[in-house]
Write an enzyme that holds these catalytic residues in place. Structure first.
Site, PDB file in Angstrom:
ATOM      1  N   SER A 126     118.958  55.710  62.020  1.00 44.03           N
ATOM      2  CA  SER A 126     119.095  54.501  62.844  1.00 44.03           C
ATOM      3  C   SER A 126     119.989  53.482  62.153  1.00 44.03           C
ATOM      4  O   SER A 126     119.749  53.120  61.003  1.00 44.03           O
ATOM      5  CB  SER A 126     117.752  53.801  63.065  1.00 44.03           C
ATOM      6  OG  SER A 126     116.744  54.707  63.334  1.00 44.03           O
ATOM      7  N   HIS A 148     119.070  57.643  68.626  1.00 39.18           N
ATOM      8  CA  HIS A 148     119.514  58.800  67.850  1.00 39.18           C
ATOM      9  C   HIS A 148     120.438  59.622  68.746  1.00 39.18           C
ATOM     10  O   HIS A 148     120.180  59.754  69.930  1.00 39.18           O
ATOM     11  CB  HIS A 148     118.325  59.657  67.395  1.00 39.18           C
ATOM     12  CG  HIS A 148     117.449  58.975  66.390  1.00 39.18           C
ATOM     13  ND1 HIS A 148     117.216  59.481  65.134  1.00 39.18           N
ATOM     14  CD2 HIS A 148     116.758  57.830  66.463  1.00 39.18           C
ATOM     15  CE1 HIS A 148     116.417  58.661  64.470  1.00 39.18           C
ATOM     16  NE2 HIS A 148     116.121  57.661  65.252  1.00 39.18           N
ATOM     17  N   ARG A 159     118.764  64.585  64.140  1.00 40.96           N
ATOM     18  CA  ARG A 159     117.686  64.794  63.173  1.00 40.96           C
ATOM     19  C   ARG A 159     116.390  65.125  63.917  1.00 40.96           C
ATOM     20  O   ARG A 159     116.089  64.526  64.934  1.00 40.96           O
ATOM     21  CB  ARG A 159     117.529  63.510  62.368  1.00 40.96           C
ATOM     22  CG  ARG A 159     116.338  63.485  61.444  1.00 40.96           C
ATOM     23  CD  ARG A 159     116.263  62.187  60.658  1.00 40.96           C
ATOM     24  NE  ARG A 159     116.816  62.299  59.312  1.00 40.96           N
ATOM     25  CZ  ARG A 159     117.381  61.301  58.645  1.00 40.96           C
ATOM     26  NH1 ARG A 159     117.524  60.123  59.201  1.00 40.96           N
ATOM     27  NH2 ARG A 159     117.824  61.491  57.425  1.00 40.96           N
ATOM     28  N   THR A 160     115.655  66.090  63.395  1.00 34.50           N
ATOM     29  CA  THR A 160     114.304  66.364  63.900  1.00 34.50           C
ATOM     30  C   THR A 160     113.314  65.738  62.934  1.00 34.50           C
ATOM     31  O   THR A 160     113.375  65.986  61.731  1.00 34.50           O
ATOM     32  CB  THR A 160     114.074  67.888  64.006  1.00 34.50           C
ATOM     33  OG1 THR A 160     115.008  68.426  64.942  1.00 34.50           O
ATOM     34  CG2 THR A 160     112.663  68.195  64.485  1.00 34.50           C
ATOM     35  N   HIS A 161     112.447  64.890  63.448  1.00 37.52           N
ATOM     36  CA  HIS A 161     111.489  64.201  62.586  1.00 37.52           C
ATOM     37  C   HIS A 161     110.194  64.998  62.450  1.00 37.52           C
ATOM     38  O   HIS A 161     109.793  65.720  63.362  1.00 37.52           O
ATOM     39  CB  HIS A 161     111.172  62.810  63.146  1.00 37.52           C
ATOM     40  CG  HIS A 161     112.257  61.811  62.919  1.00 37.52           C
ATOM     41  ND1 HIS A 161     113.293  61.630  63.817  1.00 37.52           N
ATOM     42  CD2 HIS A 161     112.482  60.947  61.900  1.00 37.52           C
ATOM     43  CE1 HIS A 161     114.101  60.692  63.344  1.00 37.52           C
ATOM     44  NE2 HIS A 161     113.636  60.260  62.195  1.00 37.52           N
ATOM     45  N   GLU A 170     103.021  51.704  59.080  1.00 34.59           N
ATOM     46  CA  GLU A 170     101.896  51.586  58.151  1.00 34.59           C
ATOM     47  C   GLU A 170     101.032  50.372  58.502  1.00 34.59           C
ATOM     48  O   GLU A 170     101.486  49.406  59.100  1.00 34.59           O
ATOM     49  CB  GLU A 170     102.405  51.409  56.707  1.00 34.59           C
ATOM     50  CG  GLU A 170     103.166  52.582  56.174  1.00 34.59           C
ATOM     51  CD  GLU A 170     104.527  52.750  56.833  1.00 34.59           C
ATOM     52  OE1 GLU A 170     105.182  51.745  57.160  1.00 34.59           O
ATOM     53  OE2 GLU A 170     104.920  53.914  57.058  1.00 34.59           O
ATOM     54  N   SER A 228     111.409  60.005  57.309  1.00 37.24           N
ATOM     55  CA  SER A 228     112.315  61.167  57.259  1.00 37.24           C
ATOM     56  C   SER A 228     112.684  61.441  55.801  1.00 37.24           C
ATOM     57  O   SER A 228     111.901  61.154  54.905  1.00 37.24           O
ATOM     58  CB  SER A 228     113.570  60.885  58.098  1.00 37.24           C
ATOM     59  OG  SER A 228     114.302  59.797  57.569  1.00 37.24           O
ATOM     60  N   ASN A 241     113.656  46.387  58.766  1.00 33.74           N
ATOM     61  CA  ASN A 241     112.520  45.458  58.875  1.00 33.74           C
ATOM     62  C   ASN A 241     111.839  45.404  57.521  1.00 33.74           C
ATOM     63  O   ASN A 241     111.953  46.342  56.729  1.00 33.74           O
ATOM     64  CB  ASN A 241     111.521  45.969  59.933  1.00 33.74           C
ATOM     65  CG  ASN A 241     111.012  47.373  59.623  1.00 33.74           C
ATOM     66  OD1 ASN A 241     111.670  48.374  59.892  1.00 33.74           O
ATOM     67  ND2 ASN A 241     109.842  47.453  59.018  1.00 33.74           N
TER      68      ASN A 241
END
Ligand code: 8IG
Length: 276
Positions: free
Chosen positions: A43, A75, A96-98, A197, A216, A239
């Site tokens: 991102s 993405h 990308r595959t997360h 989190e 990732s 952030n």
């Protein structure tokens, strides 16, 4: 084969053979037999592709064995072959595959193994992430110096005891700082996500030596090391991590920080790749 079947979901498949097939697809579809550098775009980093050099081929991820469309807005699901002014071939991975997509680590690291199979020696991994260091500001790029893998998983299977010392190459971090001496660095903590989190988890990450929180990169870096590639990792701090910033986290805010920072960090990344 059914439309939704996936070659890596067959437990008897060899993931390195699937990667070799994908690399052959890329060679055929791009007309470029070997690539030198691979760049995974997280991102906020997408604009870098335009600045690196001349795009000589753009592939839809679905054209290449084992790749799938990304699950996420912001993405891009494409692969590009770029020729740099110095004559290097860069494979740009915008698909990308997360881990949180739940398809397992084989699919998460397929792009990395494919890059290695195309001949890539330098793997550049980028992401958008949360920052723990209070001096960091949203929109700031930082180097990844090391990681803590909190997924409780590994892309390696069986008795594969791979050393992870200097995983995020000191040499390549020095190269990046030769372009921007103000670049700070930190330890990347990969959480499983997709939730952000809690503030308590961020304090835990801080207490165990983490500076960046994301979803990732750590698993990808492990697979890249196994494949023998040299790794450079960048996080865009989109952030401050939960509790470090006092307002709630929003995906919208993350996308906006990425958009605002994009021209600056893309220029930085393109200049770094230009000297690799
Ligand atoms: I962008 O604060 C982005 N990705 N785990 N935490 C985690 N991943 C992220 C964050 C964050 N921001």
């Amino acid at each position: 084969m059914r439309d939704d079947s996936h070659p890596l979901d067959d437990p008897s498949a060899d993931p390195f053979e699937v990667a070799a097939t994908a690399a052959a697809d890329i060679a055929r579809l791009t007309g470029v037999p070997q690539h030198d550098i691979a760049l995974t775009l997280g991102s906020g980093w997408s604009k870098a592709a335009e600045l690196i050099g001349e795009t000589t081929a753009t592939l839809d991820a679905t054209e290449v064995t084992g790749f799938s469309k990304p699950a996420l807005a912001g993405h891009v699901g494409s692969l590009r072959s770029i020729l740099t002014p110095k004559g290097k071939r860069v494979l740009v991975i915008g698909a990308r595959t997360h881990y949180y997509e739940g398809h397992g680590t084989r699919r998460v690291v397929h792009s990395v193994r494919t890059a290695a199979a195309t001949g890539v020696k330098t793997m550049v991994l980028t992401n958008g992430a949360g920052g723990i260091k209070p001096t960091w500001k949203p929109g700031q790029p930082v180097l990844i110096s090391d990681h803590i893998n909190l997924t409780a998983d590994s892309p390696l299977e069986g008795a594969t005891f791979v050393d992870l010392t200097d995983l995020y190459s000191t040499r390549l971090r020095d190269v990046a700082r030769s372009i921007d001496p103000t670049l700070d660095e930190g330890v990347y903590c990969q959480f499983r996500g997709p939730h952000y989190e809690t503030p308590a988890e961020v304090q835990m990450a801080k207490a165990i030596g983490g500076h960046i929180v994301g979803m990732s990169t750590a698993l990808e870096a492990i697979a890249a090391r196994q494949a023998g590639m040299e790794i450079l990792g960048f996080s865009l701090i989109t952030n401050l991590a939960a509790g470090i910033q006092t307002t709630p986290l929003s995906h919208q805010e993350v996308l906006e920080a990425g958009r605002d920072a994009e021209p600056v960090i893309s220029d930085l990344l393109a200049r770094v790749i230009g000297v690799l």
